[in-house]
Scaffold this motif. Structure first.
Motif, short mmCIF file in Angstrom:
data_model
loop_
_atom_site.label_atom_id
_atom_site.label_comp_id
_atom_site.label_asym_id
_atom_site.label_seq_id
_atom_site.Cartn_x
_atom_site.Cartn_y
_atom_site.Cartn_z
N ILE A 144 71.52 37.05 41.58
CA ILE A 144 71.33 35.89 42.45
C ILE A 144 71.23 34.62 41.63
O ILE A 144 70.63 34.59 40.54
N ASP A 145 71.84 33.58 42.12
CA ASP A 145 71.66 32.25 41.56
C ASP A 145 70.52 31.60 42.32
O ASP A 145 70.70 31.13 43.45
N LYS A 146 69.34 31.60 41.73
CA LYS A 146 68.16 31.05 42.41
C LYS A 146 68.10 29.53 42.33
O LYS A 146 67.21 28.91 42.91
N GLY A 147 69.05 28.95 41.60
CA GLY A 147 69.06 27.49 41.49
C GLY A 147 67.87 26.96 40.72
O GLY A 147 67.30 25.92 41.08
N ARG A 148 67.49 27.69 39.66
CA ARG A 148 66.28 27.27 38.91
C ARG A 148 66.42 25.85 38.36
O ARG A 148 65.47 25.06 38.40
N LYS A 149 67.59 25.54 37.83
CA LYS A 149 67.78 24.21 37.26
C LYS A 149 67.63 23.14 38.33
O LYS A 149 66.95 22.12 38.14
N GLU A 150 68.24 23.40 39.50
CA GLU A 150 68.16 22.44 40.60
C GLU A 150 66.74 22.34 41.16
O GLU A 150 66.26 21.25 41.51
N LYS A 151 66.04 23.48 41.22
CA LYS A 151 64.66 23.47 41.73
C LYS A 151 63.72 22.75 40.76
O LYS A 151 62.78 22.07 41.17
N LYS A 152 64.00 22.92 39.48
CA LYS A 152 63.19 22.20 38.49
C LYS A 152 63.40 20.70 38.63
O LYS A 152 62.44 19.91 38.56
N ALA A 153 64.65 20.31 38.85
CA ALA A 153 64.94 18.89 39.03
C ALA A 153 64.30 18.35 40.31
O ALA A 153 63.84 17.21 40.37
N LEU A 154 64.25 19.20 41.34
CA LEU A 154 63.66 18.79 42.62
C LEU A 154 62.15 18.62 42.53
O LEU A 154 61.57 17.75 43.20
N THR A 155 61.48 19.43 41.71
CA THR A 155 60.01 19.45 41.68
C THR A 155 59.40 18.71 40.49
O THR A 155 58.19 18.54 40.45
N ARG A 156 60.20 18.28 39.54
CA ARG A 156 59.61 17.61 38.37
C ARG A 156 59.10 16.22 38.73
O ARG A 156 59.54 15.61 39.72
N ALA A 157 58.19 15.72 37.92
CA ALA A 157 57.58 14.41 38.19
C ALA A 157 58.49 13.26 37.79
O ALA A 157 58.58 12.25 38.49
N LYS A 158 59.18 13.41 36.65
CA LYS A 158 60.05 12.34 36.16
C LYS A 158 61.51 12.67 36.45
O LYS A 158 61.93 13.82 36.35
N ASN A 159 62.28 11.64 36.78
CA ASN A 159 63.72 11.81 37.06
C ASN A 159 63.96 12.88 38.12
O ASN A 159 64.87 13.70 38.00
N LYS A 160 63.13 12.87 39.14
CA LYS A 160 63.27 13.83 40.23
C LYS A 160 64.61 13.65 40.94
O LYS A 160 65.03 12.53 41.22
N VAL A 161 65.28 14.77 41.21
CA VAL A 161 66.53 14.74 41.98
C VAL A 161 66.21 15.27 43.37
O VAL A 161 66.16 16.48 43.60
N PHE A 162 65.99 14.37 44.30
CA PHE A 162 65.53 14.74 45.63
C PHE A 162 66.72 14.98 46.54
O PHE A 162 67.23 14.07 47.20
N THR A 163 67.17 16.22 46.57
CA THR A 163 68.34 16.58 47.37
C THR A 163 68.18 18.01 47.89
O THR A 163 67.55 18.85 47.22
N PRO A 164 68.70 18.32 49.08
CA PRO A 164 68.54 19.68 49.62
C PRO A 164 69.32 20.71 48.82
O PRO A 164 70.47 20.47 48.43
N LEU A 165 68.70 21.86 48.60
CA LEU A 165 69.31 22.96 47.87
C LEU A 165 69.77 24.04 48.84
O LEU A 165 69.44 24.03 50.02
N LEU A 166 70.53 25.00 48.34
CA LEU A 166 71.07 26.07 49.16
C LEU A 166 69.93 26.90 49.75
O LEU A 166 69.02 27.33 49.03
N PRO A 167 69.93 27.15 51.07
CA PRO A 167 68.86 27.97 51.68
C PRO A 167 68.83 29.38 51.11
O PRO A 167 69.87 29.94 50.73
N THR A 168 67.66 29.98 51.10
CA THR A 168 67.48 31.31 50.52
C THR A 168 68.35 32.36 51.20
O THR A 168 68.91 33.24 50.54
N TYR A 169 68.48 32.28 52.52
CA TYR A 169 69.27 33.32 53.21
C TYR A 169 70.73 33.29 52.77
O TYR A 169 71.40 34.32 52.72
N LEU A 170 71.25 32.11 52.41
CA LEU A 170 72.62 32.02 51.92
C LEU A 170 72.72 32.55 50.49
O LEU A 170 73.76 33.10 50.10
N ARG A 171 71.66 32.40 49.72
CA ARG A 171 71.65 33.00 48.37
C ARG A 171 71.69 34.52 48.48
O ARG A 171 72.35 35.20 47.69
#
Length: 367
Positions: free
Chosen positions: A136-163
């Protein structure tokens, strides 16, 4: 050479009630679109009722603290599963005991739906074999970018059911998810029928695994009281589990149309109640996913987590989510699971007001 057809698929999803519930719509689509497929779900015995409606499906309950404990127990489990004649495995959990099982089964393909360090190591082992390994591609890199404090990338990621669906596609079992796949509502027993109102039934699951995801119970009391007064002919059921939650619920004032069902029924009976609700109000928690699994309108309250991480309840409109004010708390989401947040952010969910909740409840029920 023609590809070998899949006749019997083992799906492994052992824990995290919400994640298990999210898998159900995907498995419904799978069994409907591959009606000849035999499915075995390896999971905790508690979760067996979640899969009872699936055709050609049986649950194989794992006992990790008893007969399936340790290496000897894993070998016993391997022998039990080997007799099933499984030719592919979808591992929705990715823990060490399932990895040993997969290695022993001599299967022809592996699907890992967990994607943790141990499964990465296992993938390395499989690189020296002829067994294909899909992860499974859990999107760790994207989730880290979504949740980090600096340079946050606030964008919707692929839903779990589609993963999840992508893993089955990698097993040559592509699934069309072009419509909702909701579980059928279980039949209510007479005692459960007597508990419900003939007009309106609202479920409230006011608890969560982490403080940053939980609406303060004193404020939730105001919600319950207001709903009780607004819908006097309806019924309000409080869901939860454990001593703390039962004690907190016991502090509610006695209200004729409010019932606490914590600890009163089996999991199967609670599922039946949830399935027949008019509306569920929940945190970012397992009960939200249980309600959504049945297509029940589900209003979720979000604190330090956010639907963008991919864990919004299945099949629910995006406006059925009420979120903390990001202008006051710009670091939201602070983590995927709500277990990490800066000091003071545990209060972020309180920016969702009583007025917000009541207005949204009214708009959903009037649809």
């Amino acid at each position: 050479m023609a590809k070998k057809p899949t006749n019997h698929l083992l799906v492994i999803r052992l824990s995290a009630m919400g994640d298990v519930a999210i898998s159900v719509p995907v498995l419904m689509a799978l069994t409907q679109q591959y009606p000849e497929l035999r499915l075995t779900v390896l999971t905790r015995p508690l979760f067996a009722p979640l899969f009872a409606h699936l055709p050609n499906t049986e649950v194989f309950p794992i006992d990790p603290k008893g007969r399936h404990k340790g290496l000897r127990g894993l070998y016993r489990l391997f022998r039990e599963l080997k007799a099933l004649g499984i030719d592919k495995v979808a591992d929705l959990h990715g823990v060490l005991r399932t990895h040993i099982l997969i290695k022993a089964l001599g299967i022809d393909k592996v699907a890992d739906l967990h994607g943790v360090l141990r499964t990465h190591i296992l993938r390395g082992f499989f690189a020296f074999s002829s067994i294909p390994f899909q992860q499974i591609d859990k999107g760790r890199k994207e989730k880290k970018a979504l949740t980090r404090a600096k340079n946050k990338v606030f964008t919707p990621l692929l839903p779990t059911y589609l993963r999840y669906a992508k893993v089955f596609e990698a097993l040559d079992l592509p699934i069309a998810l072009d419509r909702p796949f909701f579980a059928p509502k279980p039949v209510l027993s007479e005692p459960l029928k007597e508990l419900l109102s003939d007009t309106l039934n609202i479920g409230i699951a006011p608890f969560a695994s982490h403080k940053g995801k939980e609406y303060p119970f004193e404020k939730m009391k105001e919600v319950i009281l207001s709903l009780s007064q607004r819908y006097p002919k309806g019924k309000i059921l409080i869901f939860g589990g454990g001593r703390r939650e039962k004690e907190l619920t016991a502090s509610l004032p006695a209200l004729e149309n409010v019932e606490c069902v914590i600890g009163r029924f089996s999991f199967e009976e609670e599922l039946a109640l949830i399935a027949h609700l008019s509306l569920m109000i929940a945190m970012d928690s397992g009960n939200a996913h249980l309600a959504a699994m049945y297509g029940v309108p589900t209003l979720t309250l979000w604190g330090v987590t956010h639907p963008y991480a991919g864990f919004a309840p299945y099949g629910q409109p995006s406006d059925y989510t009420l979120m903390a004010d990001r202008e006051q708390y710009p670091l939201i989401p602070t983590s995927v699971f709500g277990n990490k947040y800066p000091e003071g952010y545990e209060k972020s969910i309180t920016t969702i007001s009583l007025h917000n909740i009541l207005d949204k409840v009214t708009s959903i029920l009037e649809k």
